[in-house]
Design an enzyme around this catalytic site. Structure first.
Site, PDB file in Angstrom:
ATOM      1  N   GLY A  64     -17.423 -28.481 -52.138  1.00  0.00           N
ATOM      2  CA  GLY A  64     -16.158 -28.369 -51.413  1.00  0.00           C
ATOM      3  C   GLY A  64     -14.948 -28.513 -52.293  1.00  0.00           C
ATOM      4  O   GLY A  64     -13.899 -27.940 -52.009  1.00  0.00           O
ATOM      5  N   ASN A 112     -10.827 -31.865 -42.697  1.00  0.00           N
ATOM      6  CA  ASN A 112     -10.763 -30.461 -43.091  1.00  0.00           C
ATOM      7  C   ASN A 112     -11.500 -29.589 -42.075  1.00  0.00           C
ATOM      8  O   ASN A 112     -12.480 -30.013 -41.462  1.00  0.00           O
ATOM      9  CB  ASN A 112     -11.339 -30.268 -44.499  1.00  0.00           C
ATOM     10  CG  ASN A 112     -12.805 -29.894 -44.488  1.00  0.00           C
ATOM     11  OD1 ASN A 112     -13.159 -28.723 -44.314  1.00  0.00           O
ATOM     12  ND2 ASN A 112     -13.670 -30.884 -44.673  1.00  0.00           N
ATOM     13  N   ARG A 113     -10.989 -28.402 -41.910  1.00  0.00           N
ATOM     14  CA  ARG A 113     -11.668 -27.368 -41.134  1.00  0.00           C
ATOM     15  C   ARG A 113     -11.576 -26.049 -41.917  1.00  0.00           C
ATOM     16  O   ARG A 113     -11.162 -25.022 -41.405  1.00  0.00           O
ATOM     17  CB  ARG A 113     -11.082 -27.248 -39.724  1.00  0.00           C
ATOM     18  CG  ARG A 113      -9.564 -27.128 -39.633  1.00  0.00           C
ATOM     19  CD  ARG A 113      -9.136 -26.880 -38.183  1.00  0.00           C
ATOM     20  NE  ARG A 113      -7.705 -26.723 -38.042  1.00  0.00           N
ATOM     21  CZ  ARG A 113      -6.866 -27.697 -37.710  1.00  0.00           C
ATOM     22  NH1 ARG A 113      -7.318 -28.925 -37.498  1.00  0.00           N
ATOM     23  NH2 ARG A 113      -5.567 -27.461 -37.605  1.00  0.00           N
ATOM     24  N   PHE A 116     -15.763 -22.727 -44.916  1.00  0.00           N
ATOM     25  CA  PHE A 116     -16.496 -22.069 -46.008  1.00  0.00           C
ATOM     26  C   PHE A 116     -15.696 -20.914 -46.612  1.00  0.00           C
ATOM     27  O   PHE A 116     -16.211 -19.812 -46.817  1.00  0.00           O
ATOM     28  CB  PHE A 116     -17.851 -21.537 -45.529  1.00  0.00           C
ATOM     29  CG  PHE A 116     -18.889 -22.582 -45.210  1.00  0.00           C
ATOM     30  CD1 PHE A 116     -18.736 -23.896 -45.592  1.00  0.00           C
ATOM     31  CD2 PHE A 116     -20.047 -22.224 -44.517  1.00  0.00           C
ATOM     32  CE1 PHE A 116     -19.710 -24.852 -45.286  1.00  0.00           C
ATOM     33  CE2 PHE A 116     -21.028 -23.158 -44.214  1.00  0.00           C
ATOM     34  CZ  PHE A 116     -20.857 -24.470 -44.595  1.00  0.00           C
ATOM     35  N   SER A 141     -24.437 -25.210 -53.424  1.00  0.00           N
ATOM     36  CA  SER A 141     -24.538 -25.419 -51.980  1.00  0.00           C
ATOM     37  C   SER A 141     -24.466 -24.078 -51.263  1.00  0.00           C
ATOM     38  O   SER A 141     -23.525 -23.306 -51.457  1.00  0.00           O
ATOM     39  CB  SER A 141     -23.408 -26.336 -51.505  1.00  0.00           C
ATOM     40  OG  SER A 141     -23.446 -26.485 -50.095  1.00  0.00           O
ATOM     41  N   SER A 177     -22.267 -28.582 -41.806  1.00  0.00           N
ATOM     42  CA  SER A 177     -20.807 -28.536 -41.702  1.00  0.00           C
ATOM     43  C   SER A 177     -20.396 -28.326 -40.250  1.00  0.00           C
ATOM     44  O   SER A 177     -20.988 -27.508 -39.545  1.00  0.00           O
ATOM     45  CB  SER A 177     -20.250 -27.388 -42.558  1.00  0.00           C
ATOM     46  OG  SER A 177     -18.866 -27.201 -42.278  1.00  0.00           O
ATOM     47  N   ASN A 179     -17.648 -26.944 -39.339  1.00  0.00           N
ATOM     48  CA  ASN A 179     -16.549 -25.975 -39.308  1.00  0.00           C
ATOM     49  C   ASN A 179     -16.981 -24.513 -39.256  1.00  0.00           C
ATOM     50  O   ASN A 179     -16.144 -23.618 -39.295  1.00  0.00           O
ATOM     51  CB  ASN A 179     -15.644 -26.190 -40.524  1.00  0.00           C
ATOM     52  CG  ASN A 179     -15.011 -27.564 -40.521  1.00  0.00           C
ATOM     53  OD1 ASN A 179     -14.574 -28.040 -39.478  1.00  0.00           O
ATOM     54  ND2 ASN A 179     -14.989 -28.221 -41.669  1.00  0.00           N
ATOM     55  N   THR A 180     -18.298 -24.254 -39.152  1.00  0.00           N
ATOM     56  CA  THR A 180     -18.807 -22.902 -38.930  1.00  0.00           C
ATOM     57  C   THR A 180     -19.538 -22.915 -37.589  1.00  0.00           C
ATOM     58  O   THR A 180     -20.515 -23.658 -37.442  1.00  0.00           O
ATOM     59  CB  THR A 180     -19.759 -22.459 -40.055  1.00  0.00           C
ATOM     60  OG1 THR A 180     -19.028 -22.380 -41.274  1.00  0.00           O
ATOM     61  CG2 THR A 180     -20.372 -21.097 -39.748  1.00  0.00           C
ATOM     62  N   LYS A 215     -28.713 -30.909 -46.782  1.00  0.00           N
ATOM     63  CA  LYS A 215     -27.556 -31.770 -46.519  1.00  0.00           C
ATOM     64  C   LYS A 215     -27.456 -32.029 -45.022  1.00  0.00           C
ATOM     65  O   LYS A 215     -27.406 -31.079 -44.234  1.00  0.00           O
ATOM     66  CB  LYS A 215     -26.271 -31.109 -47.031  1.00  0.00           C
ATOM     67  CG  LYS A 215     -25.047 -32.028 -46.981  1.00  0.00           C
ATOM     68  CD  LYS A 215     -23.913 -31.446 -47.795  1.00  0.00           C
ATOM     69  CE  LYS A 215     -22.739 -32.410 -47.900  1.00  0.00           C
ATOM     70  NZ  LYS A 215     -21.690 -31.931 -48.816  1.00  0.00           N
ATOM     71  N   ASN A 244     -22.769 -35.165 -44.755  1.00  0.00           N
ATOM     72  CA  ASN A 244     -21.633 -34.268 -44.645  1.00  0.00           C
ATOM     73  C   ASN A 244     -20.486 -35.004 -43.944  1.00  0.00           C
ATOM     74  O   ASN A 244     -20.567 -36.214 -43.700  1.00  0.00           O
ATOM     75  CB  ASN A 244     -22.048 -33.012 -43.861  1.00  0.00           C
ATOM     76  CG  ASN A 244     -21.329 -31.760 -44.320  1.00  0.00           C
ATOM     77  OD1 ASN A 244     -20.131 -31.785 -44.580  1.00  0.00           O
ATOM     78  ND2 ASN A 244     -22.056 -30.663 -44.438  1.00  0.00           N
ATOM     79  N   GLY A 262     -14.059 -39.613 -46.279  1.00  0.00           N
ATOM     80  CA  GLY A 262     -13.298 -40.715 -46.849  1.00  0.00           C
ATOM     81  C   GLY A 262     -13.775 -42.067 -46.364  1.00  0.00           C
ATOM     82  O   GLY A 262     -14.866 -42.221 -45.806  1.00  0.00           O
ATOM     83  N   THR A 311     -13.434 -37.202 -51.471  1.00  0.00           N
ATOM     84  CA  THR A 311     -12.172 -37.771 -50.989  1.00  0.00           C
ATOM     85  C   THR A 311     -11.718 -38.939 -51.851  1.00  0.00           C
ATOM     86  O   THR A 311     -10.523 -39.079 -52.156  1.00  0.00           O
ATOM     87  CB  THR A 311     -12.321 -38.194 -49.528  1.00  0.00           C
ATOM     88  OG1 THR A 311     -12.732 -37.059 -48.752  1.00  0.00           O
ATOM     89  CG2 THR A 311     -11.013 -38.724 -48.967  1.00  0.00           C
TER      90      THR A 311
END
Length: 332
Positions: A64, A112-113, A116, A141, A177, A179-180, A215, A244, A262, A311
């Site tokens: 990332g 985060n969004r 990918f 990855s 993730s 975000n997908t 992951k 993740n 974080g 982070t």
């Protein structure tokens, strides 16, 4: 860490009107101009051998940070003992709409969004061939392209794996993730079995096994993690990456959608590392909430063999890398 925290970080965080992604891109461009590292940072007692790979130290850069491998020559210079690029997808894709990266300084956290965003597997393969070997192990990855339906996910991953085979020390299968759309469904038994089985078959046809890691999300229940581990053990997965980002919001009040990383993630990340290490016996790369050098040792105490930073590195800079290495040397 004080110089970075008192002077460098405030200056970076003010750049481009405080837009986190613009600063990230600018930092990558600066790092890409540094002379390439020729040697790994490996003080006495830091070396590890995990899933058959020699790591000069156990502290790596998480996926990332440098998705397309643009600053690969610089990361070993900053002390990292290994680097993971990606997440890379079969198809180049822009990711989600901006803004999509948000700092939470009081909590030393990020949401985060990104989705990918990357130049695609073929572009990464070309860059890695041109760069040549690094002085540290390289992880790659792999993720699913957004335009690919879930029914086509296996071939999507296999295509990327085929393009990049022989260029990485290990591969990480990112099925966690947030975000997908639909990606996390690939963590269930049927989907994951088909995916890992196809990657194993592809590796045999290309020249032989290569370490493949999975992951996992921190939001899975113990029962779901147990099912996932059963699949991994049955298909000779080399190890796990835990964890993740999380869709939960422990200790933060932001309304931004996306994955949280974080310091607030640290307790859950430790729980997952402890669970998967104990239940599987597989090597684990621990990632999530490492913001102080001692946090790295806590990850090892929980069962991790290696750790990764993301982070924490943003908030504390290169001194955290070497401090984490120093904190883990006594474990050898």
């Amino acid at each position: 860490m004080r110089l970075y925290e008192r002077a460098v970080r405030p200056a970076l965080f003010r750049l481009n009107g405080g837009d986190a992604e613009s600063v990230h891109e600018r930092t990558l461009r600066m790092l890409a101009r540094l002379p390439r590292a020729r040697r790994a940072y490996s003080p006495p007692g830091a070396r590890r051998t995990v899933f058959g790979i020699d790591f000069p130290n156990p502290v790596g850069l998480a996926a990332g940070m440098d998705k397309d491998g643009r600053a690969l020559g610089a990361w070993p210079r900053l002390g990292f003992g290994f680097v993971e690029v990606g997440t890379v997808t079969r198809h180049a894709q822009p990711g989600n709409e901006r803004p999509r990266l948000f700092r939470l300084p009081e909590q030393e956290a990020i949401v985060n969004r990104m989705g990918f965003n990357n130049a695609g597997a073929e572009a990464l393969a070309a860059r890695l061939r041109a760069l040549g070997p690094l002085p540290v192990p390289l992880g790659i990855s792999l993720g699913k392209s957004k335009i690919t339906p879930l029914t086509g996910a296996v071939e999507d991953y296999v295509h990327s794996f085929r393009q990049l085979y022989g260029l990485g020390s290990y591969f990480a299968v990112n099925v966690s993730s947030p975000n997908t759309p639909g990606l996390r469904e690939l963590q269930d038994k049927a989907h994951l079995s088909a995916l890992l089985g196809a990657l194993r078959t592809e590796a045999q046809g290309l020249g032989g096994p290569v370490p493949v890691l999975v992951k996992v999300a921190p939001d899975l229940t113990d029962a779901a993690l147990g099912d996932l581990l059963d699949v991994c053990l049955g298909l000779d997965v080399a190890g796990l990456i835990a964890t993740n980002t999380t869709i939960e919001r422990p200790g933060v009040t932001t309304t931004e959608a996306g994955g949280l990383s974080g310091r607030p993630l640290a307790p859950r990340a430790l729980e997952v590392v402890r669970f998967v290490a104990k239940e599987s016996g597989l090597p684990v790369i621990g990632v999530g909430g490492i913001t102080r050098p001692d946090d790295a040792q806590r990850m090892l105490d929980a069962g991790a063999a290696l750790v990764q930073l993301y982070t924490g590195f943003i908030y504390h800079g290169p001194a955290l890398v070497r401090g984490a290495v120093a904190s883990t040397r006594s474990a050898t």
